[in-house]
Design a protein around this motif. Sequence first.
Motif, PDB file in Angstrom:
ATOM      1  N   GLY A  82      26.122  10.425   1.172  1.00 20.91           N
ATOM      2  CA  GLY A  82      25.973   9.581  -0.011  1.00 20.91           C
ATOM      3  C   GLY A  82      25.405   8.215   0.310  1.00 20.91           C
ATOM      4  N   ARG A  83      25.015   7.986   1.561  1.00 17.34           N
ATOM      5  CA  ARG A  83      24.454   6.692   1.957  1.00 17.34           C
ATOM      6  C   ARG A  83      22.959   6.649   1.678  1.00 17.34           C
ATOM      7  NH1 ARG A  83      27.688   6.929   7.139  1.00 17.34           N
ATOM      8  NH2 ARG A  83      29.559   5.730   6.699  1.00 17.34           N
ATOM      9  N   MET A  84      22.453   5.422   1.457  1.00 20.29           N
ATOM     10  CA  MET A  84      21.014   5.247   1.253  1.00 20.29           C
ATOM     11  C   MET A  84      20.293   5.396   2.593  1.00 20.29           C
ATOM     12  SD  MET A  84      20.715   2.117  -1.440  1.00 20.29           S
ATOM     13  CE  MET A  84      21.638   0.983  -0.442  1.00 20.29           C
ATOM     14  N   MET A  85      19.041   5.865   2.515  1.00 18.83           N
ATOM     15  CA  MET A  85      18.231   6.038   3.736  1.00 18.83           C
ATOM     16  C   MET A  85      16.926   5.252   3.584  1.00 18.83           C
ATOM     17  SD  MET A  85      18.810  10.052   4.687  1.00 18.83           S
ATOM     18  CE  MET A  85      18.123  10.741   3.197  1.00 18.83           C
ATOM     19  N   PRO A  86      16.999   3.905   3.655  1.00 17.16           N
ATOM     20  CA  PRO A  86      15.769   3.124   3.511  1.00 17.16           C
ATOM     21  C   PRO A  86      14.793   3.444   4.637  1.00 17.16           C
ATOM     22  CG  PRO A  86      17.605   1.731   4.235  1.00 17.16           C
ATOM     23  CD  PRO A  86      18.174   3.065   3.902  1.00 17.16           C
ATOM     24  N   GLY A  87      13.505   3.472   4.293  1.00 16.04           N
ATOM     25  CA  GLY A  87      12.486   3.772   5.311  1.00 16.04           C
ATOM     26  C   GLY A  87      12.168   5.245   5.443  1.00 16.04           C
ATOM     27  N   ARG A  88      13.079   6.128   5.001  1.00 16.06           N
ATOM     28  CA  ARG A  88      12.840   7.571   5.072  1.00 16.06           C
ATOM     29  C   ARG A  88      12.067   7.995   3.832  1.00 16.06           C
ATOM     30  NH1 ARG A  88      16.372  11.463   7.319  1.00 16.06           N
ATOM     31  NH2 ARG A  88      17.101   9.813   8.665  1.00 16.06           N
ATOM     32  N   ARG A  89      11.017   8.775   4.014  1.00 12.82           N
ATOM     33  CA  ARG A  89      10.192   9.200   2.881  1.00 12.82           C
ATOM     34  C   ARG A  89       9.976  10.702   2.895  1.00 12.82           C
ATOM     35  NH1 ARG A  89       7.536   5.373   0.097  1.00 12.82           N
ATOM     36  NH2 ARG A  89       5.764   6.684  -0.423  1.00 12.82           N
ATOM     37  N   LEU A  90       9.881  11.303   1.726  1.00  6.30           N
ATOM     38  CA  LEU A  90       9.563  12.721   1.622  1.00  6.30           C
ATOM     39  C   LEU A  90       8.074  12.902   1.925  1.00  6.30           C
ATOM     40  CD1 LEU A  90      11.525  13.321  -1.685  1.00  6.30           C
ATOM     41  CD2 LEU A  90      12.131  14.293   0.521  1.00  6.30           C
ATOM     42  N   SER A  91       7.754  14.017   2.571  1.00  6.21           N
ATOM     43  CA  SER A  91       6.369  14.207   3.018  1.00  6.21           C
ATOM     44  C   SER A  91       5.541  14.970   1.989  1.00  6.21           C
ATOM     45  CB  SER A  91       6.369  14.975   4.345  1.00  6.21           C
ATOM     46  OG  SER A  91       6.933  16.255   4.153  1.00  6.21           O
ATOM     47  N   ASP A  92       4.261  15.095   2.322  1.00  8.59           N
ATOM     48  CA  ASP A  92       3.339  15.961   1.582  1.00  8.59           C
ATOM     49  C   ASP A  92       3.096  15.519   0.143  1.00  8.59           C
ATOM     50  OD1 ASP A  92       1.730  17.952   2.361  1.00  8.59           O
ATOM     51  OD2 ASP A  92       3.023  19.608   1.770  1.00  8.59           O
ATOM     52  N   GLY A  93       3.247  14.195  -0.128  1.00  4.25           N
ATOM     53  CA  GLY A  93       2.943  13.678  -1.467  1.00  4.25           C
ATOM     54  C   GLY A  93       4.096  13.757  -2.452  1.00  4.25           C
ATOM     55  N   LEU A  94       5.256  14.298  -2.033  1.00  4.91           N
ATOM     56  CA  LEU A  94       6.383  14.445  -2.956  1.00  4.91           C
ATOM     57  C   LEU A  94       7.000  13.080  -3.288  1.00  4.91           C
ATOM     58  CD1 LEU A  94       8.231  16.289  -4.544  1.00  4.91           C
ATOM     59  CD2 LEU A  94       9.540  16.747  -2.472  1.00  4.91           C
ATOM     60  N   HIS A  95       7.092  12.217  -2.283  1.00  7.29           N
ATOM     61  CA  HIS A  95       7.656  10.882  -2.528  1.00  7.29           C
ATOM     62  C   HIS A  95       6.787  10.119  -3.524  1.00  7.29           C
ATOM     63  CE1 HIS A  95      10.884   8.319  -0.729  1.00  7.29           C
ATOM     64  NE2 HIS A  95      10.223   7.385  -1.398  1.00  7.29           N
ATOM     65  N   GLN A  96       5.464  10.257  -3.393  1.00  8.53           N
ATOM     66  CA  GLN A  96       4.536   9.578  -4.308  1.00  8.53           C
ATOM     67  C   GLN A  96       4.686  10.105  -5.735  1.00  8.53           C
ATOM     68  OE1 GLN A  96       3.818  10.598  -1.258  1.00  8.53           O
ATOM     69  NE2 GLN A  96       3.060   8.786  -0.212  1.00  8.53           N
ATOM     70  N   ALA A  97       4.970  11.427  -5.847  1.00  5.61           N
ATOM     71  CA  ALA A  97       5.171  12.023  -7.178  1.00  5.61           C
ATOM     72  C   ALA A  97       6.416  11.430  -7.845  1.00  5.61           C
ATOM     73  CB  ALA A  97       5.305  13.539  -7.051  1.00  5.61           C
ATOM     74  N   ILE A  98       7.463  11.178  -7.056  1.00  2.54           N
ATOM     75  CA  ILE A  98       8.702  10.572  -7.605  1.00  2.54           C
ATOM     76  C   ILE A  98       8.420   9.118  -7.982  1.00  2.54           C
ATOM     77  CG2 ILE A  98      11.098   9.938  -7.103  1.00  2.54           C
ATOM     78  CD1 ILE A  98      11.191  12.386  -5.206  1.00  2.54           C
ATOM     79  N   GLU A  99       7.627   8.413  -7.154  1.00  2.86           N
ATOM     80  CA  GLU A  99       7.268   7.015  -7.477  1.00  2.86           C
ATOM     81  C   GLU A  99       6.496   6.952  -8.798  1.00  2.86           C
ATOM     82  OE1 GLU A  99       6.997   5.072  -2.968  1.00  2.86           O
ATOM     83  OE2 GLU A  99       5.287   6.181  -3.771  1.00  2.86           O
ATOM     84  N   ALA A 100       5.586   7.912  -9.010  1.00  6.07           N
ATOM     85  CA  ALA A 100       4.825   7.951 -10.273  1.00  6.07           C
ATOM     86  C   ALA A 100       5.770   8.202 -11.453  1.00  6.07           C
ATOM     87  CB  ALA A 100       3.765   9.044 -10.196  1.00  6.07           C
ATOM     88  N   LYS A 101       6.719   9.114 -11.253  1.00  3.57           N
ATOM     89  CA  LYS A 101       7.688   9.450 -12.309  1.00  3.57           C
ATOM     90  C   LYS A 101       8.505   8.214 -12.707  1.00  3.57           C
ATOM     91  CE  LYS A 101      12.208  11.728 -12.417  1.00  3.57           C
ATOM     92  NZ  LYS A 101      13.134  12.530 -11.594  1.00  3.57           N
ATOM     93  N   GLU A 102       8.901   7.389 -11.715  1.00 10.80           N
ATOM     94  CA  GLU A 102       9.754   6.227 -11.972  1.00 10.80           C
ATOM     95  C   GLU A 102       8.956   4.963 -12.296  1.00 10.80           C
ATOM     96  OE1 GLU A 102      12.864   6.293 -12.426  1.00 10.80           O
ATOM     97  OE2 GLU A 102      13.277   8.322 -11.715  1.00 10.80           O
ATOM     98  N   GLY A 103       7.620   5.076 -12.279  1.00  7.34           N
ATOM     99  CA  GLY A 103       6.790   3.912 -12.576  1.00  7.34           C
ATOM    100  C   GLY A 103       6.816   2.857 -11.489  1.00  7.34           C
ATOM    101  N   CYS A 104       7.145   3.261 -10.256  1.00  8.35           N
ATOM    102  CA  CYS A 104       7.163   2.319  -9.124  1.00  8.35           C
ATOM    103  C   CYS A 104       5.769   2.225  -8.508  1.00  8.35           C
ATOM    104  CB  CYS A 104       8.140   2.793  -8.045  1.00  8.35           C
ATOM    105  SG  CYS A 104       9.840   2.907  -8.613  1.00  8.35           S
ATOM    106  N   LYS A 105       5.597   1.207  -7.652  1.00  8.75           N
ATOM    107  CA  LYS A 105       4.325   1.087  -6.921  1.00  8.75           C
ATOM    108  C   LYS A 105       4.182   2.282  -5.987  1.00  8.75           C
ATOM    109  CE  LYS A 105       1.631  -2.140  -4.090  1.00  8.75           C
ATOM    110  NZ  LYS A 105       1.140  -1.195  -3.128  1.00  8.75           N
ATOM    111  N   ILE A 106       3.034   2.958  -6.051  1.00 13.72           N
ATOM    112  CA  ILE A 106       2.849   4.182  -5.251  1.00 13.72           C
ATOM    113  C   ILE A 106       2.300   3.809  -3.876  1.00 13.72           C
ATOM    114  CG2 ILE A 106       1.595   6.370  -5.089  1.00 13.72           C
ATOM    115  CD1 ILE A 106       1.695   6.410  -8.204  1.00 13.72           C
ATOM    116  N   GLN A 107       3.096   4.113  -2.841  1.00 16.90           N
ATOM    117  CA  GLN A 107       2.678   3.832  -1.462  1.00 16.90           C
ATOM    118  C   GLN A 107       1.715   4.938  -1.006  1.00 16.90           C
ATOM    119  OE1 GLN A 107       3.853   1.118   0.032  1.00 16.90           O
ATOM    120  NE2 GLN A 107       5.299   0.616  -1.611  1.00 16.90           N
ATOM    121  N   PRO A 108       0.713   4.597  -0.198  1.00 15.57           N
ATOM    122  CA  PRO A 108      -0.203   5.657   0.271  1.00 15.57           C
ATOM    123  C   PRO A 108       0.522   6.642   1.179  1.00 15.57           C
ATOM    124  CG  PRO A 108      -0.666   3.584   1.406  1.00 15.57           C
ATOM    125  CD  PRO A 108       0.335   3.279   0.335  1.00 15.57           C
ATOM    126  N   GLU A 109       0.183   7.925   1.039  1.00 16.22           N
ATOM    127  CA  GLU A 109       0.805   8.926   1.912  1.00 16.22           C
ATOM    128  C   GLU A 109       0.045   8.994   3.229  1.00 16.22           C
ATOM    129  OE1 GLU A 109      -0.031  13.138   0.770  1.00 16.22           O
ATOM    130  OE2 GLU A 109      -0.853  12.233  -1.035  1.00 16.22           O
TER     131      GLU A 109
END
Length: 909
Positions: A331-358
Amino acid sequence: MLGFGTIAKKVFGTPNDRRVKSVRPIVARINALEPEFETLTDTEIVAKTAELRNRAINGESLDDLLPEAFANCREGARRALGLRAFDVQLIGGIFLHQGNIAEMKTGEGKTLVATFPAYLNALTGKGVHIVTVNDYLAKRDADWMGKVFTALGMTTGVVYPRQPDDEKRAAYRADITYATNNELGFDYLRDNMRGSLEDMAQRGHNFAIVDEVDSILIDEARTPLIISGPSQDRSDLYVAIDKVIPEIREEHYTLDEKQRNATFTDEGNEFLEEKLHETGLLPEDQSLYDPESTTVVHHVTNALRAHKLFLKDQQYIVRGGEVVLVDEFTGRMMPGRRLSDGLHQAIEAKEGCKIQPENVTLASVTFQNYFRLYDKLGGMTGTAATEAEEFMSIYGLGVVEIPTNRPIARIDDDDQVYRTAKEKYEAIVETIREAHGKGQPVLVGTTSIEKSEMLSQMLTKATLPHNVLNARQHEQEAQIVADAGKLGAVTIATNMAGRGTDIKLGGNVDFKIMEALEADPEAHPDEVRVRIEAEHATDEQKVKDAGGLYVLATERHESRRIDNQLRGRSGRQGDPGRSSFFLSLEDDLMRIFGSERLDKMLTKLGLQEGEAIVHPWVNKSLERAQAKVEGRNFDIRKQLLKFDDVMNDQRKVIFGQRHEIMGAEDIAEVARDMRHQVIEDMVDTHMPPKTYADQWDSEGLQQAARETLGVDVPVLEWADEDGVDQEVVRERLETAADEYMASKTAQFGPEQMRNIEKQVLLQTIDQKWRDHLLTLEHLRSVVGFRGYAQRDPLNEYKTEAFQLFEIMLDGLRADVTQKLSRIQPLTPEQQEQLIRQLQAQQQAQQKQADAAGAAASEAAAGTPVSGEGAPLVEGFDENDPSTWGNPGRNDPCPCGSGKKFKHCHGRLA
């Protein structure tokens, strides 16, 4: 009663015996030459190398030169190191030269064996690579065996991470180069991203000898080496696709929450195709099922997963405008860890956050395909026979068991099987207590760090002194393993610990001398050595009297090879020793084997708590279970290789093309051929064969010629002429385009134009190849689903990968033609500036690749990424101890390596 097979082996010998016997006449010839080579002076030994080199270059076969080369090498090693190779070591060297794996038991001197085939094959001048599992062993072996090669008149190099380019190139140009498998692979990838042949480090793949060949070519074979870097900004694509997802209804998709996967139904695909056509994300004439649509399908699937499977405040939270993952177990946060293959960017788009380059793959290769580049390959290990089928089918390597120099005196006990893990560990602690009580050193093998620490706690509770060695390969490991043979020593290690380091009974003399000098810095080293060697001889005898090294394994591994590796730590060079495996019905392998039946049987037999069942039948049953698991793992590796082979064939084509372009003085012909092919494709598209003039798209062709070729030609007027067909139009377009480019060449100057053509072509190839790798990754991730439609995913992957490759080549030709047509004649200053700009782009790309490759190779080797290797002491000169300052033995070395001084420049010679 003996079976027919056993009787036949007794009469005729095993196939392995016959192979070993076949090379004994060669050994006899080498031995017959020994007296002659002993009379040579040091200068004559070097002159002999020059003579053999000339004979090799003039066409004499290496097999014919072998007896003299091996005799010269043996004499060089005897003088340089005081080591005279045994006959069995020569046999190992002969089989390595023939392109086999020499299986040699621990302590048989594999490091020296490699010098013989390396010396022989280096006579051709094409270089030999000796491959080790870590940087420490590469440097140690290069330093140690380099003395032999120097005595023979040959050069030695060593390759390591973050090595300066000129030093690395020099290391590869040496006759014999020591390097790790990781560094060799990354250098191959980096070389094929360079802008000129002069910048490339490696000079080909002639012959490699792989030490610990089973670890490198089997255990690590599935892991690809990847150089990655940030991709271009695709934020708009993620945002546009994200807007489509809310319109998707439940009947359009299915979820598999267990596998965390989402797929579209047929109805969903139809709806999606319609929506993507509307939004312009998919061209009107393109279907979702076309190979070109792979990337769009991948992104849409990711967007669906982001919306339906990843829930805010469960799998992730949004904090400070960033999507932060949450660990599902803690249940702890994992800052710096990102999902691969464009999935993290898809979640960023869903939440309206700034999209980091994959991150995208710039280049990748598996060890399987890298080592198959070599013209000839050989390998050494203590354990390879169990994987002989895999070595032969994938690498074409035969496995030959080399006899030991002295008979093995180790006692191998039958396995002891207990009902519970608790009983097993209690029996292990008691066995260790008994061995320790009589001074017998014990090496305890465990299958994981967690289990090694648990056993350590039990030994601490039982007040038994011990060392714990985790599975990180550093010099600290070498020291602990080397001391594991001391009187009464207890060492807990992972099963694979200690590759490349012998466990000597009584301990390691050099380490003992180092410790004595640390305790008394005023003592004279020579006097300390004499005293320690005398004490060591006494300790060694005491350990032998106590039974030698006792290897105690706490579990069977999935692979028999790793069990044999651990067992082989004991009984080196005819030393006494013992090995035992302690198992329980709760062990992983025993559960696979079917421990419930065995448990019932043991209960019926009346097995009491704390008792073990010991029988050869149990060993055989376990070996069969292990063979099944090994077979399954081999099948997985074989299947992965089939997929990777598809990309590997394409990789060879692209890297070969780059190499040719870099080596060519003039690529005007290549550029012209590309231009003509583009024109042919344009004419076929707008004026299809076997069609009438009124069906031609003459206006479209005129527009395409203007955009792609830079020429404004009257295609509409040509089409109205009598007797004009597609062939005439093609020829006129070629003439117009060639004249246009010839005028450019005249204005730029031929030399400048050739330079620009080369830079444009290399840059475009690199960009297209990167995009293609990404598309293939996406295709690979979705092609498995074709199996549900009764279609073979591998065949589907081959077909579509080939289509995508052809599309990439078409795009490459069009892009190069268009870029060259748009280059405008400039003033001499502007021309210089343009070329500098192109070269700067190439260098920036190369720098990015070097940095990414260095970080990746260090991560793969387990070394910290931060260390740049800058000296800690200003003016440090490794050849002048007066510039080192006055560091303590345990202080960081002033050279900046990050090692302790005593393990680096302060090491005893």
